[in-house]
Enzyme design. Structure first.
Site, PDB file in Angstrom:
ATOM      1  N   HIS A  26       0.451  -1.326   0.105  1.00 12.39           N
ATOM      2  CA  HIS A  26      -0.297  -0.061   0.202  1.00 12.39           C
ATOM      3  C   HIS A  26       0.677   1.344   0.339  1.00 12.39           C
ATOM      4  CE1 HIS A  26      -2.818  -3.510   1.253  1.00 12.39           C
ATOM      5  NE2 HIS A  26      -3.728  -2.539   1.502  1.00 12.39           N
ATOM      6  N   HIS A 261      -3.983   2.921  -3.611  1.00 14.07           N
ATOM      7  CA  HIS A 261      -4.204   2.540  -1.848  1.00 14.07           C
ATOM      8  C   HIS A 261      -3.473   0.678  -1.561  1.00 14.07           C
ATOM      9  CE1 HIS A 261      -6.302   0.785   1.022  1.00 14.07           C
ATOM     10  NE2 HIS A 261      -6.283   1.980   1.467  1.00 14.07           N
ATOM     11  N   GLU A 412     -17.456  -4.804  25.016  1.00 10.66           N
ATOM     12  CA  GLU A 412     -16.646  -5.631  24.823  1.00 10.66           C
ATOM     13  C   GLU A 412     -15.502  -6.265  23.427  1.00 10.66           C
ATOM     14  OE1 GLU A 412     -20.810  -7.084  26.198  1.00 10.66           O
ATOM     15  OE2 GLU A 412     -19.773  -6.053  23.805  1.00 10.66           O
ATOM     16  N   HIS A 474     -27.949 -15.912  24.974  1.00 18.86           N
ATOM     17  CA  HIS A 474     -27.322 -15.457  25.331  1.00 18.86           C
ATOM     18  C   HIS A 474     -26.427 -16.692  26.089  1.00 18.86           C
ATOM     19  CE1 HIS A 474     -28.535 -11.387  26.018  1.00 18.86           C
ATOM     20  NE2 HIS A 474     -28.196 -11.430  27.367  1.00 18.86           N
TER      21      HIS A 474
END
Length: 668
Positions: A26, A261, A412, A474
């Protein structure tokens, strides 16, 4: 052409030449950010190329890790142990210049980056660790820990959701020594981002509580320098410097284009760029007049010498603190740690009781935390459920920087990547809690913990259908297997208080791998053990219950060990001779000698049954294709856990029937 442009062009040409030689990489971002990097590294960055691990160095994180050649060019030019030949080996096998920055390959690389946004979260963790270490060890006249954390990031980093988690939290924590540079080039791989990224980024970060310096020309050294000075004067807020840049700046036809890029510019475009920027040198040629200006070894040597003098005086006045700082930053455990650990394990076995293993985890923390000031805990909004706070927990507050516990909020992924940054900083052992099912959110950060060999401890409770009424959203099914299949992750699913304590002790001692502790919500009984059996827990798998000349073996883990024991008792009463093996950590069991593994699971014992309230496939490596696995091939239900176990067929009777069937089959 100004001298500063010449210095920046050295970065540009090293980057484009290396990408071209590799025919992979890149070049656009390194060329676009070269002017920003030149000002930061030459005028502000405090570091020592001769000692990349100097404690009080500024941290530099390249969150947009695809721009790796920018960092490698910087490290080479400033005098790190990275030669021009190393740059020529960009992206080649076993080189010091891999495709994305990787910790441990290249001196001066602070963290592995590439998965976008995580470098920003790592930098938040590093900046947080700096505030804590300074609070704990700095004293009047001894400002030992005093440096900045800088991070480069691009549009991709800001589009990833983790950028919200990390930036929001950094603003809340008032991390004033965190300075981020946004490479606002408005290009990603698919083209101009205006079709999919129209956020008002400056206002977004102001809303987070950041100091925002907007509309900086990323190719104007004076504007960049003034912005950094402004950022350094703001001590109560992290700073975002918004730098408008041109991707592949200097390339006559590809500047500003997504074509620059992720692909080499091509020999013709590189030659045209040499002409346009009046750069007469051959590929990888940097004249001595430029390298002398870039080289930072002498400045780095002087910076560290000054700090070493300060530390020597600190040692004389605060000798105990100095020894503790050395111990922690060099990753040594307290000298009496083995005694503390062994005592804790003995108490867990001989004074333990029936309890949920999440509670056993908290009990263990209460025993060991007073002896480990480096232990830094937290939870993603589930402290009471995860049982991650211990009796010596003090909540970290940005106004005082004191504390050893952090409420991460519902973040999280952000929590996990921030913990990676804390671990990388040195001086702390971070642990953080959430429900096991939510490792789906944290997965990529856990993977980077493993790749970087960082000691991060994940406390993952509500580990099965045993959590009950919250239902299938869950209740983890595939998660334990997913974690076990990740290289260099130690996954513990303990069955009782003793195994939980051993899991914690091992996680504290294991300096080069993350540990995942999978813990129950429901109570589990303490299993009786001999002293030898207790010592074998740390092997990852061991004989928990045995009989003379066993004919079958039940392998179990976590809460299902109780079922295995009950089934074995019933079968042995009928004369079937069944052994029970508890397997709390398969990664450690697989490391044992062949002799030990064959002792626990004798090859001739082909009647094997594994039981775990989770996905089945993982366990066939231990029972064989002809063995039986009692587990799950579907999602759970919402009901009290006893009813779910019964409905899904994970019962003592199921285990008994499977063993009998296996014995019958193997006797044919």
């Amino acid at each position: 052409m100004s001298d500063r442009q010449t210095l920046a062009n050295a970065l540009r040409f090293l980057s484009m030449d290396a990408v071209q030689k590799a025919n992979s990489g890149h070049p656009g971002a390194p060329m676009g950010m070269a002017d920003i990097a030149e000002v930061l590294w030459n005028d502000f960055l405090s570091h020592n190329p001769e000692n990349p691990s100097w404690l009080n160095r500024d941290r530099f994180v390249l969150s947009n890790g695809h721009a790796s050649m920018l960092l490698y060019s910087l490290l080479h030019l400033t005098g790190y142990d990275l030669s021009i030949e190393d740059l020529k080996q960009f992206r080649q096998l076993h080189s010091k210049t891999p495709g994305h920055p990787e910790l441990g390959y290249t001196p001066g690389v602070e963290t592995t980056t590439g998965p976008l946004g995580q470098g920003l979260a790592n930098a938040v963790g590093m900046a947080l660790a700096e505030t804590m270490l300074a609070e704990q060890f700095n004293r009047p006249e001894f400002n030992l820990i005093d440096h900045h954390t800088y991070v480069f990031l691009g549009d991709g980093c800001l589009m990833e959701g983790i950028s919200h988690e990390a930036a929001s939290f950094a603003g809340t924590l008032k991390l004033g020594k965190l300075i981020a540079f946004w490479d606002d080039n408005q290009i990603s791989i698919d083209g101009h981002v205006s079709g999919w990224f129209t956020d008002d980024t400056p206002e977004r970060f102001r809303a987070y509580g950041w100091h925002v310096i907007a509309n900086i020309d990323g190719h104007d050294p004076k504007a960049i320098r003034n912005a950094i000075q402004d950022a350094q004067t703001e001590t109560e807020k992290p700073t975002l410097i918004c730098c408008r840049t041109t991707i592949a700046c200097g390339a006559p036809t590809l500047a500003g284009s997504e074509e620059a890029h992720g692909s080499p510019l091509g020999l013709d475009e590189i030659q045209a760029t040499r002409t346009a920027l009046k750069w007469p040198y051959a590929p990888f040629e940097i004249p001595e007049t430029i390298t002398k200006i870039w080289n930072a070894r002498e400045k780095g040597r002087e910076r560290q010498k000054k700090w070493d003098t300060l530390f020597a005086a600190y040692q004389k006045k605060h000798s105990k603190l100095a020894l503790e700082l050395i111990r922690r930053t060099e990753n040594h455990l307290p000298t009496d740690w083995d005694t503390i650990a062994n005592t804790c394990i003995e108490h867990a076995q001989h004074e333990g009781k029936t309890m949920a293993t999440r509670k056993a985890s908290q009990w263990t923390l209460n025993q060991i935390a007073p002896h480990l000031p480096e232990l830094f805990g937290g939870s993603a909004d589930l402290s009471g459920s995860n049982c991650t706070q211990h009796q010596n927990s003090v909540t970290y507050a940005p106004t005082t920087r004191k504390g050893n516990y952090l409420h991460y909020g519902v973040r999280e992924f952000g929590m996990s990547a921030i913990m990676n940054g804390i671990a990388l900083y040195r001086g702390f052992v971070p642990y953080g809690g959430t429900f096991l099912v939510f490792t789906d959110y944290a997965r990529n950060a856990i993977r980077l913990s493993a790749i970087m060999k960082q000691q991060v401890i994940y406390v993952l409770t509500h580990d099965s259908i045993g959590l009950g009424e919250d239902g299938p959203t869950h209740q983890p099914v595939e998660h334990a297997a997913m974690l076990r299949l990740t290289p260099n992750v130690h996954v513990w699913r303990p069955c009782d208080q003793a195994e939980t304590t051993v899991a914690w002790i091992h996680a504290i001692k294991e300096r080069h791998a993350p540990s995942c502790l999978l813990l129950t919500r429901q109570n589990t009984p303490l299993q009786p053990r001999s002293q030898e059996t207790l010592h074998n827990i740390v092997r990852g798998g061991y004989i928990l219950k045995d009989v003379p000349a066993p004919r079958a073996v039940i392998i179990a883990t976590g809460s299902e060990v109780e079922l295995a024991i009950a089934a074995a008792d019933e079968l042995n009463a009928e004369g079937h001779a069944v052994r029970v093996v508890s397997m709390p950590c398969t990664a450690l069991f697989d490391r044992q000698t062949r002799e030990y593994r064959d002792h626990v699971l004798p090859p001739h014992l082909r009647a094997r049954v594994a039981v775990e309230a989770a996905a089945k496939d993982f366990w066939y490596k231990y029972v064989g294709l002809d063995g039986h696995v009692i587990g799950l091939d579907r999602f759970g239900e919402s009901a009290p856990y006893q009813a779910i176990y019964e409905t899904l067929g994970i019962t003592t009777k199921t285990v008994v029937d499977a063993v009998k069937h296996s014995l019958y089959t193997q006797s044919d």
